[in-house]
Scaffold this motif. Sequence first.
Motif, PDB file in Angstrom:
ATOM      1  N   HIS A   1       2.748  -7.394   5.560  1.00 19.11           N
ATOM      2  CA  HIS A   1       2.138  -7.715   6.849  1.00 19.11           C
ATOM      3  C   HIS A   1       1.996  -6.500   7.757  1.00 19.11           C
ATOM      4  CE1 HIS A   1       2.553 -11.893   5.663  1.00 19.11           C
ATOM      5  NE2 HIS A   1       3.838 -11.688   5.444  1.00 19.11           N
ATOM      6  N   ASN A   2       2.322  -5.328   7.217  1.00 17.96           N
ATOM      7  CA  ASN A   2       2.193  -4.063   7.951  1.00 17.96           C
ATOM      8  C   ASN A   2       3.028  -4.043   9.235  1.00 17.96           C
ATOM      9  OD1 ASN A   2       1.172  -1.436   7.902  1.00 17.96           O
ATOM     10  ND2 ASN A   2      -0.477  -1.943   9.322  1.00 17.96           N
ATOM     11  N   ILE A   3       4.162  -4.741   9.189  1.00 19.55           N
ATOM     12  CA  ILE A   3       5.071  -4.734  10.338  1.00 19.55           C
ATOM     13  C   ILE A   3       5.971  -3.502  10.288  1.00 19.55           C
ATOM     14  CG2 ILE A   3       6.969  -5.957  11.466  1.00 19.55           C
ATOM     15  CD1 ILE A   3       5.751  -8.561  10.406  1.00 19.55           C
ATOM     16  N   TYR A   4       6.434  -3.178   9.081  1.00 19.02           N
ATOM     17  CA  TYR A   4       7.326  -2.033   8.888  1.00 19.02           C
ATOM     18  C   TYR A   4       6.571  -0.913   8.186  1.00 19.02           C
ATOM     19  CZ  TYR A   4      10.747  -5.682   9.766  1.00 19.02           C
ATOM     20  OH  TYR A   4      11.457  -6.721  10.314  1.00 19.02           O
ATOM     21  N   ARG A   5       6.497   0.234   8.826  1.00 20.64           N
ATOM     22  CA  ARG A   5       5.831   1.396   8.250  1.00 20.64           C
ATOM     23  C   ARG A   5       6.885   2.461   8.019  1.00 20.64           C
ATOM     24  NH1 ARG A   5       2.056   5.850  10.989  1.00 20.64           N
ATOM     25  NH2 ARG A   5       0.659   6.354   9.271  1.00 20.64           N
ATOM     26  N   ARG A   6       7.152   2.759   6.767  1.00 22.89           N
ATOM     27  CA  ARG A   6       8.186   3.721   6.441  1.00 22.89           C
ATOM     28  C   ARG A   6       7.548   5.019   5.970  1.00 22.89           C
ATOM     29  NH1 ARG A   6      12.991   1.709   6.687  1.00 22.89           N
ATOM     30  NH2 ARG A   6      13.137   3.711   7.752  1.00 22.89           N
ATOM     31  N   ILE A   7       8.163   6.142   6.373  1.00 19.79           N
ATOM     32  CA  ILE A   7       7.652   7.470   6.054  1.00 19.79           C
ATOM     33  C   ILE A   7       8.749   8.272   5.360  1.00 19.79           C
ATOM     34  CG2 ILE A   7       6.643   9.609   6.957  1.00 19.79           C
ATOM     35  CD1 ILE A   7       5.816   7.997   9.454  1.00 19.79           C
ATOM     36  N   ALA A   8       8.425   8.856   4.219  1.00 22.30           N
ATOM     37  CA  ALA A   8       9.330   9.781   3.533  1.00 22.30           C
ATOM     38  C   ALA A   8       8.671  11.148   3.507  1.00 22.30           C
ATOM     39  CB  ALA A   8       9.628   9.303   2.120  1.00 22.30           C
ATOM     40  N   ALA A   9       9.433  12.167   3.849  1.00 24.31           N
ATOM     41  CA  ALA A   9       8.911  13.530   3.944  1.00 24.31           C
ATOM     42  C   ALA A   9       9.603  14.429   2.931  1.00 24.31           C
ATOM     43  CB  ALA A   9       9.119  14.081   5.352  1.00 24.31           C
ATOM     44  N   TYR A  10       8.820  15.287   2.289  1.00 23.81           N
ATOM     45  CA  TYR A  10       9.331  16.178   1.251  1.00 23.81           C
ATOM     46  C   TYR A  10       9.365  17.611   1.754  1.00 23.81           C
ATOM     47  CZ  TYR A  10       9.357  18.847  -3.148  1.00 23.81           C
ATOM     48  OH  TYR A  10       9.655  19.719  -4.166  1.00 23.81           O
TER      49      TYR A  10
ATOM     50  N   GLY B   1       3.850  -8.437  -3.258  1.00 19.61           N
ATOM     51  CA  GLY B   1       2.769  -8.371  -2.294  1.00 19.61           C
ATOM     52  C   GLY B   1       2.727  -7.115  -1.461  1.00 19.61           C
ATOM     53  N   PHE B   2       3.600  -6.135  -1.774  1.00 19.98           N
ATOM     54  CA  PHE B   2       3.619  -4.895  -0.996  1.00 19.98           C
ATOM     55  C   PHE B   2       2.458  -4.006  -1.427  1.00 19.98           C
ATOM     56  CE2 PHE B   2       7.739  -6.492  -0.200  1.00 19.98           C
ATOM     57  CZ  PHE B   2       8.266  -5.842   0.895  1.00 19.98           C
ATOM     58  N   PRO B   3       1.745  -3.422  -0.483  1.00 16.60           N
ATOM     59  CA  PRO B   3       0.667  -2.506  -0.866  1.00 16.60           C
ATOM     60  C   PRO B   3       1.224  -1.247  -1.506  1.00 16.60           C
ATOM     61  CG  PRO B   3       1.045  -2.405   1.507  1.00 16.60           C
ATOM     62  CD  PRO B   3       1.900  -3.532   0.990  1.00 16.60           C
ATOM     63  N   ASP B   4       0.422  -0.602  -2.333  1.00 23.31           N
ATOM     64  CA  ASP B   4       0.864   0.632  -2.976  1.00 23.31           C
ATOM     65  C   ASP B   4       1.179   1.688  -1.930  1.00 23.31           C
ATOM     66  OD1 ASP B   4       0.409  -0.589  -5.372  1.00 23.31           O
ATOM     67  OD2 ASP B   4      -1.414   0.542  -5.864  1.00 23.31           O
ATOM     68  N   PRO B   5       2.224   2.476  -2.151  1.00 21.76           N
ATOM     69  CA  PRO B   5       2.493   3.593  -1.246  1.00 21.76           C
ATOM     70  C   PRO B   5       1.305   4.540  -1.204  1.00 21.76           C
ATOM     71  CG  PRO B   5       4.344   3.213  -2.724  1.00 21.76           C
ATOM     72  CD  PRO B   5       3.215   2.380  -3.242  1.00 21.76           C
ATOM     73  N   VAL B   6       1.151   5.207  -0.074  1.00 20.72           N
ATOM     74  CA  VAL B   6       0.070   6.175   0.113  1.00 20.72           C
ATOM     75  C   VAL B   6       0.672   7.569   0.135  1.00 20.72           C
ATOM     76  CG1 VAL B   6      -1.753   6.992   1.650  1.00 20.72           C
ATOM     77  CG2 VAL B   6      -1.342   4.527   1.386  1.00 20.72           C
TER      78      VAL B   6
ATOM     79  N   LEU C   1       3.862  13.918   2.375  1.00 26.31           N
ATOM     80  CA  LEU C   1       4.438  12.717   2.949  1.00 26.31           C
ATOM     81  C   LEU C   1       4.068  11.516   2.094  1.00 26.31           C
ATOM     82  CD1 LEU C   1       3.361  13.270   6.680  1.00 26.31           C
ATOM     83  CD2 LEU C   1       5.624  13.735   5.707  1.00 26.31           C
ATOM     84  N   VAL C   2       4.884  10.470   2.191  1.00 23.83           N
ATOM     85  CA  VAL C   2       4.553   9.187   1.575  1.00 23.83           C
ATOM     86  C   VAL C   2       4.711   8.104   2.627  1.00 23.83           C
ATOM     87  CG1 VAL C   2       5.242   7.447  -0.120  1.00 23.83           C
ATOM     88  CG2 VAL C   2       5.210   9.862  -0.764  1.00 23.83           C
ATOM     89  N   PHE C   3       3.723   7.223   2.696  1.00 23.02           N
ATOM     90  CA  PHE C   3       3.745   6.104   3.626  1.00 23.02           C
ATOM     91  C   PHE C   3       3.839   4.804   2.824  1.00 23.02           C
ATOM     92  CE2 PHE C   3       1.317   9.539   5.492  1.00 23.02           C
ATOM     93  CZ  PHE C   3       1.830   9.651   6.767  1.00 23.02           C
TER      94      PHE C   3
END
Length: 472
Positions: free
Chosen positions: A91-100, A72-77, A84-86
């Motif tokens: 439930h959009n409680i945890y928003r994780r960010i990866a930076a290149y 049920g996780f939405p596709d990464p953006v 960046l990748v979000f």
Amino acid sequence: MRFFIQLLCFALLPLLAVASQPYQMPAGAADHEAPDIVAGYRAIFTCSAHFFAGRPLKDILKVELVDVQGKGFPDPVIDEKRQLVFASDPHNIYRRIAAYRPDMGCTLLPPHWQLSDVPRLPNVAYAPAPDVSALAFPAGDKVGLPANGVDQSFTQLEAVLAKAFDGVTYAKVPGTVTTAVLVIKRDKQNHYKLIAERYRPGFGIHSGYRTWSTAKSISAALLAIASQQGILELDKPVAIPEWPQGDPRRSITYKQLMRMSSGLYSGGANSAAVYFGGQDVVSAATGTPLEVNPGTRWKYANNDTLLLMRSLRHLLADDLRYLRFPYDELLHPLGMHHTRMEVDHAGNFIASSQVYTTARDLARFGIFLDQDGVHQGKRLLPEGWIQFVSTPAPARPVVAGEWGYGAQFWLLDTMPDVPKGTYTTYGNKGQYVTVVPGHDVVIVRTGVDPNGIEYKQDRLVVDVLKALKQIP
């Protein structure tokens, strides 16, 4: 070759006051099914696979993220402009960010950082990788193999490659997914030649994958180089500044850490809080107590490797030199220009797993090992080091029919028909660089095997050697 290096940004000042506290889990272990960990997994894998390996999100979802799909996780953006990748939970409680960063790979921001903190990430820039397309492998990328990827002098390897990719032959449970197989052989003129090479669609000579624990073997080589340079002594106690005088942990030696015999409490292979949660390496690896006396117990532990690299940073006492060390002292000299050792937000190498590389770069590493740590006539690793890492760890008795363990390398010569002295790297989902001493053969296999499905590298080794008529 000289590399012109510029320190762009390296923020190691105490963290600014933020709304939440730094994320720290005991020993860096965490529930792999926790929504924040799954979101972090999806962010960091998408970031490295897309920006470094050049892979499209559609295929990343099917390959790299297959084990965390269907939840049920939405596709990464993917933010192409800012690199960046979000990723978030359902439930959009945890928003994780990866930076290149092109020369650093990807870093997962810790939960207490915001998007505005991205410029604080460590970033060291190198000159562009040299064009080696016209140079013969392993110095360059010219190999001259026919379309089927098998040298015409070794056509018997065709059947072995077919089996290596069929998902069944070398699987303990059917369903392995091989991304690359390379076979390298040294000829009578002492030249290493790539005699077989094949890739899964979507992968190639410049698109790679995470090494997982094959990174441990690369890290071990870095510690050996530091020993060769007089920076540390492998027989001495490890230097960890977080351990005070009188602390019993200060008796643990480098060799005991390399042999997974520290005696420390750990999560074993579970470092999910560091890999996918955003915890820093130091708080995870240095904060655990002794459970048994050092050297008396073998326990596979990611933290033992992380402690080795923590010590290297402390001894170098120069953060820029530390960030440059793998590239200046090992990777670039060997021609491994398509390898990135990724760091946490505080600039510590996550060197037990988080290295992105290609199959050809892994082959270059294997050739270096087969040459006893000598490259172009220069000894980079101490004499006797290869013998050390390929000798069974004292705390792990040899058992026939089971893989053995040396020092950040696994041993295959306890398996049927495998030649004596054969040793290998081993990363989750099937990342192997296998060296067969005395047979002049290096075998690389990379994969994205689904969770719970293990690849039988020892059987691939035997079949390759039989095809080359090196064993009956």
